[in-house]
Design a protein around this motif. Structure first.
Motif, PDB file in Angstrom:
ATOM      1  N   TRP A 147     -58.028 -74.852  23.215  1.00  0.00           N
ATOM      2  CA  TRP A 147     -58.508 -75.025  21.843  1.00  0.00           C
ATOM      3  C   TRP A 147     -57.411 -75.622  20.966  1.00  0.00           C
ATOM      4  O   TRP A 147     -56.218 -75.438  21.221  1.00  0.00           O
ATOM      5  CB  TRP A 147     -58.933 -73.685  21.263  1.00  0.00           C
ATOM      6  N   THR A 148     -57.854 -76.299  19.906  1.00  0.00           N
ATOM      7  CA  THR A 148     -56.946 -76.799  18.884  1.00  0.00           C
ATOM      8  C   THR A 148     -57.649 -76.735  17.536  1.00  0.00           C
ATOM      9  O   THR A 148     -58.882 -76.684  17.474  1.00  0.00           O
ATOM     10  CB  THR A 148     -56.513 -78.249  19.181  1.00  0.00           C
ATOM     11  N   ASN A 149     -56.871 -76.714  16.461  1.00  0.00           N
ATOM     12  CA  ASN A 149     -57.460 -76.773  15.122  1.00  0.00           C
ATOM     13  C   ASN A 149     -57.234 -78.136  14.480  1.00  0.00           C
ATOM     14  O   ASN A 149     -57.263 -78.271  13.255  1.00  0.00           O
ATOM     15  CB  ASN A 149     -56.929 -75.663  14.236  1.00  0.00           C
ATOM     16  N   LYS A 150     -57.002 -79.139  15.323  1.00  0.00           N
ATOM     17  CA  LYS A 150     -56.783 -80.509  14.849  1.00  0.00           C
ATOM     18  C   LYS A 150     -57.786 -81.444  15.511  1.00  0.00           C
ATOM     19  O   LYS A 150     -58.331 -81.144  16.581  1.00  0.00           O
ATOM     20  CB  LYS A 150     -55.350 -80.957  15.154  1.00  0.00           C
ATOM     21  N   LEU A 200     -65.802 -78.066  11.277  1.00  0.00           N
ATOM     22  CA  LEU A 200     -65.637 -76.635  11.558  1.00  0.00           C
ATOM     23  C   LEU A 200     -65.339 -76.422  13.038  1.00  0.00           C
ATOM     24  O   LEU A 200     -64.189 -76.317  13.435  1.00  0.00           O
ATOM     25  CB  LEU A 200     -66.900 -75.865  11.136  1.00  0.00           C
ATOM     26  N   ILE A 201     -66.374 -76.384  13.868  1.00  0.00           N
ATOM     27  CA  ILE A 201     -66.187 -76.060  15.274  1.00  0.00           C
ATOM     28  C   ILE A 201     -66.906 -77.078  16.154  1.00  0.00           C
ATOM     29  O   ILE A 201     -68.059 -77.429  15.903  1.00  0.00           O
ATOM     30  CB  ILE A 201     -66.714 -74.642  15.595  1.00  0.00           C
ATOM     31  N   ILE A 202     -66.193 -77.542  17.170  1.00  0.00           N
ATOM     32  CA  ILE A 202     -66.800 -78.337  18.238  1.00  0.00           C
ATOM     33  C   ILE A 202     -66.385 -77.690  19.552  1.00  0.00           C
ATOM     34  O   ILE A 202     -65.200 -77.442  19.802  1.00  0.00           O
ATOM     35  CB  ILE A 202     -66.336 -79.803  18.210  1.00  0.00           C
ATOM     36  N   ASN A 203     -67.368 -77.397  20.381  1.00  0.00           N
ATOM     37  CA  ASN A 203     -67.097 -76.887  21.722  1.00  0.00           C
ATOM     38  C   ASN A 203     -68.134 -77.521  22.640  1.00  0.00           C
ATOM     39  O   ASN A 203     -69.225 -76.999  22.833  1.00  0.00           O
ATOM     40  CB  ASN A 203     -67.194 -75.361  21.760  1.00  0.00           C
ATOM     41  N   THR A 204     -67.775 -78.680  23.160  1.00  0.00           N
ATOM     42  CA  THR A 204     -68.761 -79.448  23.914  1.00  0.00           C
ATOM     43  C   THR A 204     -68.084 -80.187  25.061  1.00  0.00           C
ATOM     44  O   THR A 204     -66.851 -80.256  25.140  1.00  0.00           O
ATOM     45  CB  THR A 204     -69.498 -80.438  22.997  1.00  0.00           C
ATOM     46  N   THR A 205     -68.900 -80.727  25.914  1.00  0.00           N
ATOM     47  CA  THR A 205     -68.414 -81.497  27.067  1.00  0.00           C
ATOM     48  C   THR A 205     -68.602 -82.984  26.803  1.00  0.00           C
ATOM     49  O   THR A 205     -69.682 -83.422  26.384  1.00  0.00           O
ATOM     50  CB  THR A 205     -69.178 -81.094  28.337  1.00  0.00           C
ATOM     51  N   TYR A 206     -67.538 -83.738  27.054  1.00  0.00           N
ATOM     52  CA  TYR A 206     -67.599 -85.195  26.977  1.00  0.00           C
ATOM     53  C   TYR A 206     -67.464 -85.748  28.389  1.00  0.00           C
ATOM     54  O   TYR A 206     -66.595 -85.327  29.164  1.00  0.00           O
ATOM     55  CB  TYR A 206     -66.485 -85.751  26.100  1.00  0.00           C
ATOM     56  N   ILE A 226     -62.505 -77.858  19.418  1.00  0.00           N
ATOM     57  CA  ILE A 226     -61.851 -77.927  18.106  1.00  0.00           C
ATOM     58  C   ILE A 226     -62.365 -76.782  17.254  1.00  0.00           C
ATOM     59  O   ILE A 226     -63.577 -76.584  17.126  1.00  0.00           O
ATOM     60  CB  ILE A 226     -62.135 -79.273  17.407  1.00  0.00           C
ATOM     61  N   ASP A 227     -61.446 -76.029  16.679  1.00  0.00           N
ATOM     62  CA  ASP A 227     -61.807 -74.878  15.833  1.00  0.00           C
ATOM     63  C   ASP A 227     -61.034 -74.970  14.527  1.00  0.00           C
ATOM     64  O   ASP A 227     -59.830 -74.731  14.479  1.00  0.00           O
ATOM     65  CB  ASP A 227     -61.467 -73.571  16.563  1.00  0.00           C
ATOM     66  N   LYS A 228     -61.743 -75.343  13.468  1.00  0.00           N
ATOM     67  CA  LYS A 228     -61.137 -75.408  12.133  1.00  0.00           C
ATOM     68  C   LYS A 228     -61.681 -74.327  11.209  1.00  0.00           C
ATOM     69  O   LYS A 228     -61.359 -74.306  10.017  1.00  0.00           O
ATOM     70  CB  LYS A 228     -61.383 -76.780  11.505  1.00  0.00           C
TER      71      LYS A 228
END
Length: 508
Positions: A147-150, A200-206, A226-228
């Motif tokens: 995870w990252t917040n950027k 805000l939040i993205i947690n997905t597969t590319y 991504i977790d903001k």
């Protein structure tokens, strides 16, 4: 009896034998058919696995399904609808997943029972292709599933240096938000990135598909996390043990928080600082956090695994009260070293500075017997459960005059000179316990001068009267009781100047 050359029994026997032979032949035929179908399935499975191995060697894709092998022209379907059938069950095999195994750099396919019709739902691994995630701000490469917040960017590259990247025709980026195709035009290094931003939040597969000029397609995938979003503390769900009751130990506090679908809770802080940026967090990944606290107001902070902190702490406070750890004390009143004959009452008063209050505020002890001092053992409690035990010697000084000594005065004069009188003396009882109190006093009396008085004429008097005998003391100058202490002999009188004979009287 015979009919047409056979007896009836022979005919029946023949029919039975023919039936048995027919049954055996039918069973044998069915068994042969089953074995043939099973052999056909085994051969088809081996065929699919070999084809998948060739597909993997050409594309580097380490997972596929039968449908992809059909679409890419590696397998000929069994009908015009593109269906590959199971020879035994006649079911479709198109959605069956084929995994590619690697053993000492050799690849081989393995057909599984897992069904996945949409290949994008599978975790694609490519031995020839890299798909990496970098923080856009720092260009730091992230680990898989990190995870990252950027914001981030994806970068695709070839592991195999023998692949000519100038032959890349098109790159297709695939995610749950859709597909994005990028035509390369012989400029792979300038077009091999994909930026991903989040509010805000993205947690997905590319996934990425790299199409070569010779129509060979390479595939790879990675997860973008991504977790903001700040973690949230649910104030309404705070729990304080015995919140409205007094206790003599720290109260248990439970805080409930969530990071929604983000990176997850990393730690909690509950303390007196309101700066969540500078405090030290206690590691915890639980949505519930517990801590024991004394009286006071505390700030609550939560952080997630990428460093996001909970909201403005001005609304995240917990107030703890009704913790009383101080044992009560006691004061005494009514003590004295002055002796008293009355009952002495000692009052014990409980004092609780901790605030919960005493179970028993006052207690009285009455002393009704001779007591100088008294040692008492006493236990006091407060409502929080604190207990104080003590021993104290009290000054009582009660003397009830139950043990005395008597002192007497001298006897007084008899009330009569003769004929029976009385005399008296005083007395006083003094305590012998310790006070020397005058406990009691009175007067004793007894009879005195009980002898008879002289009769008329025989006890002295004038010569004319035959002796009056009525006055023993004839002279005011007498200093003693003539009758009681002076007894003149009869006839020892004298003649007065007037001629009166005093025959029995006082001689001074």
């Amino acid at each position: 009896m015979k009919k047409n050359g056979f007896t009836l029994v022979e005919l029946l026997a023949t029919i039975i034998i023919l039936a048995i032979i027919s049954t055996i032949a039918f069973v044998s035929y069915g068994s042969i058919q089953t074995k043939m179908k099973e052999t056909a399935l085994k051969n088809k499975t081996s065929y699919i696995e070999n084809v998948a191995t060739n597909y993997a060697n050409e594309t580097g894709n380490m997972v596929t399904n039968v449908q992809i092998l059909v679409d890419e022209g590696y397998i000929q379907p069994d009908d015009n609808n593109g269906v590959v059938k199971n020879p035994v069950t006649d079911e479709e095999m198109n959605c069956l997943v084929v995994n590619i195994k690697e053993d000492q750099n050799n690849l081989y396919g393995e057909l599984t029972d897992k069904k996945e019709c949409d290949i994008t739902n599978l975790e694609i691994v490519n031995r020839n292709l890299n798909l990496d995630v970098y923080e856009k701000e720092t260009n730091i490469k992230l680990d898989a599933n990190e995870w990252t917040n950027k914001d981030v960017y994806l970068q695709v590259s070839f592991k195999d240096s023998s692949i000519n990247k100038n032959n890349v025709k098109k790159i297709t980026w695939i995610s749950n938000s859709g597909r994005e195709e990028v035509t390369i035009n012989n400029n792979f290094d300038s077009n091999n990135r994909k930026e991903v931003t989040a509010s805000l939040i993205i947690n997905t597969t590319y996934k990425v598909e790299v199409l070569m000029a010779d129509e060979v397609k390479y595939q790879a995938q990675t997860n973008v996390k991504i977790d903001k979003q700040r973690p949230v503390i649910y104030e309404a769900e705070n729990y304080i043990e015995n919140e409205n009751n007094y206790t003599n130990s720290d109260k248990l506090v439970r805080v409930t928080a969530t990071d929604f679908n983000g990176s997850g809770i990393a730690g909690y802080y509950i303390g007196t600082s309101n700066n969540c940026q500078t405090v030290s967090y206690e590691p915890s990944s639980n949505t519930n956090y517990e801590k024991r606290l004394d009286n006071g107001t505390y700030y609550v902070c939560v952080k997630d695994k990428v460093g996001n902190l909970s909201e403005d702490t001005s609304t995240k406070t917990i107030t703890i009260n009704r913790v009383d750890k101080v044992a009560p004390t006691v004061t005494f009143s009514g003590e004295s070293t002055d002796w008293t004959k009355e009952d002495r009452i000692i009052t014990l008063t409980c004092n609780d500075s901790g605030g919960s209050g005493c179970v028993e505020n006052t207690r009285q002890i009455r002393y009704s017997t001779n007591t100088r001092t008294s040692t008492v053992e006493f236990e006091i409690k407060d409502l929080a459960g604190n207990v104080n035990k003590f021993t104290k010697t009290l000054n009582i000084y009660v003397d009830k005059c139950t043990a005395t000594r008597t002192e007497y005065g001298s006897w007084g004069s008899c009330s009569e000179d003769c004929g029976g009188g009385s005399k008296s003396r005083s007395w006083t009882n003094y305590s012998t316990f310790g006070s020397n109190f005058n406990c009691d006093s009175g007067t004793d009396s007894e009879s005195c001068n009980t002898h008879s008085c002289p009769s008329s004429g025989g006890d002295g008097g004038s010569s004319s009267g035959g002796g009056s005998g009525g006055s023993c003391c004839c002279s005011t100058s007498c200093t003693s009781n003539c009758c009681g202490s002076v007894f003149p002999v009869w006839g020892g009188g004298s003649l007065s100047a007037s001629g009166t004979i005093v025959g029995y009287g006082c001689v001074c």
